[in-house]
Structures are given as C-alpha cells and as structure tokens.
Design an enzyme around this catalytic site. Sequence first.
Site, PDB file in Angstrom:
ATOM      1  CB  SER A 144      -0.840  -0.035   1.275  1.00  0.00           C
ATOM      2  OG  SER A 144      -1.411   1.214   1.557  1.00  0.00           O
ATOM      3  CE1 TYR A 157      -5.061  -1.706   4.412  1.00  0.00           C
ATOM      4  CE2 TYR A 157      -3.746   0.269   4.072  1.00  0.00           C
ATOM      5  CZ  TYR A 157      -4.410  -0.830   3.563  1.00  0.00           C
ATOM      6  OH  TYR A 157      -4.410  -1.064   2.203  1.00  0.00           O
TER       7      TYR A 157
END
Length: 252
Positions: A144, A157
């Site tokens: 990500s 996350y």
Amino acid sequence: MLEMFSLEGKNVIVTGANTGLGQGMCVAFAEAGANVCGVARRSCEETKKLVEEKGGRFIEVMADLSSTEPVKRIIDTCINEFGSADVLVNNAGMIKREDALNVTEEDWNMVLNVNLNVVFFLSQEFAKRAIESNRKAKIINICSMLSYQGGIRVPAYTASKSAVNGITKALCNEWAAKGINVNAIAPGYMETNNTKEIKADSQRSEAIIDRIPQGRWGKPSDLMGAAIFLASSASDYVNGFTLAVDGGWLAR
Ligand code: NAP
C-alpha cells in the site's frame, strides 16, 4: 518475446478473490493462461464466471483469513485440484478507520491477523510445498502507499502494510536461492470497497486526485500488467521488490 509473460499451465492462488483488486487480478491471470484458485470468505461466483469467460479454470476455497486455521487447506486444495501451486497472491486485506486514541485491541489484532500474520504463514506453507516438490514459484504480496507513509486514523493498517513490505524483502533473502521470487505491488488509491468511504467524501477524494500526478483514481484493471509481470517468467530476476502502481503518488 511475449511468451515470457504467458501464464499458460500455471496455477495461481489469489486471496480475497471475490471482489476489487483480487477479482481484477484473477481475470488478468486467466487471460494470461492460468488456472485460478480463489480464496474468499464469501462466494466467488462472479469471479468464477469472469475467469471462465477468459478460458481459465476456477476453483473456490471458502476461508476466513482472520486466523491461520485454513492455511494448509488452501494450499492442499490448489495442489490436489490443479496438480501444483505456482503463484501465491496475498491480496486479502482489511482496514479499520479510527482515531489512534480509540483503537481497540480487538480491532488492532484483527487487522494484523488478516493483513500480516496470515500473509506470512500462507507464504510459509506455499514455499515449503514448492521447495519440497522442487518447483520454482512466485509470491506477490499486496502492499500500500501506507507501506511507505503513516496515513491518518489507520494505524493498524499502516503497521501491517509496512510489515508486509518488510517481509517481502526478508523472505526474498531466504527463499530466492530456493527458486522462489517474493515481490509485492503497492497500489495507490484504487476504486474498490476498501476506499468507498474516502471516495464518497468529495472533499477528500478531490484532495487525493489533486495529489496524484496522473490526476485520477486507479481501477482494478490498472493492476493487471504488474500482476502478470510479477507472476510470469518475465520477472525471473526481480526479487524482494515492491512495485508501486499509483499514478505517480509516491513521486510527490
Ligand atoms: P476490497 O474490495 O475490500 O477487497 C478486500 C478483499 O479481502 C475482499 O475479498 C475481502 O473479503 C477480503 N478479506 C478481508 N478480510 C478477510 C477475511 N477475514 N477473510 C477472508 N477474506 C477477507 O478492497 P481491495 O481494494 O480490493 O483490497 C485488496 C488489497 O489491496 C488489500 O490488501 C488492500 O489493503 C490493498 N490495497 C488497496 C488499495 C485501494 O486503494 N483499494 C490501496 C492499497 C492497497 P470480503 O469481500 O468478504 O470483505
């Protein structure tokens, strides 16, 4: 020349195959000639149809990836049904948005379990089986922008995706000489369920677009080329690397 991008005869496991980026990659792999073993906690009916339309075989493994319980069953199913497991795409992931001050231990552990712990142990089982059968294999992790940046209100996350970037390199160092390529893709801002909330916030969405040099959100189809490259023999000497597919976001 294009043959090196072919996945003819390859069997690919994709987690989170029912929707979003996972579904897009399943279709791309089928188009490149692979069979797909899709892992998800709900039906992959739509993905199966799309894969079969491209001429690929599709089998589904129903599994909740918040624990390591299904790890062995996933690899076994792929090998028993297709004869081998050549590529593993650790795509399934989740995000919980909350102020860091209010994150619960339960949510923290859930995100880390799905996004990191199962990624590691699924990779471990996949690698063991490839090494035992003396087969070359490829692992593609999904990182990500938050493998590089801190993000806001998504600390678990960020922790998980930064760690996935780390283990991509760590596993390369141990497994490259055993015939396994471990690489990752870091998608930028892509339109999927994962980003529905921020895409729906018009101010936030515009700020994101303003910062993306290419000036638009990404789509699942934008990931196809990178996924095929890293799954195919075209990337045989690429190892331990995370390829950003982000419209230039990280260049800013
Ligand atoms: P998505 O549409 O929400 O897909 C996430 C997938 O992971 C879904 O199939 C989801 O299943 C599955 N999943 C989540 N928790 C699971 C669990 N406990 N057991 C089994 N499956 C589970 O979002 P996406 O954008 O395609 O995300 C795919 C990957 O890309 C994720 O790792 C995400 O972090 C990463 N990523 C996305 C973006 C983006 O902008 N979209 C950017 C960077 C990285 P359900 O449908 O059942 O929830």
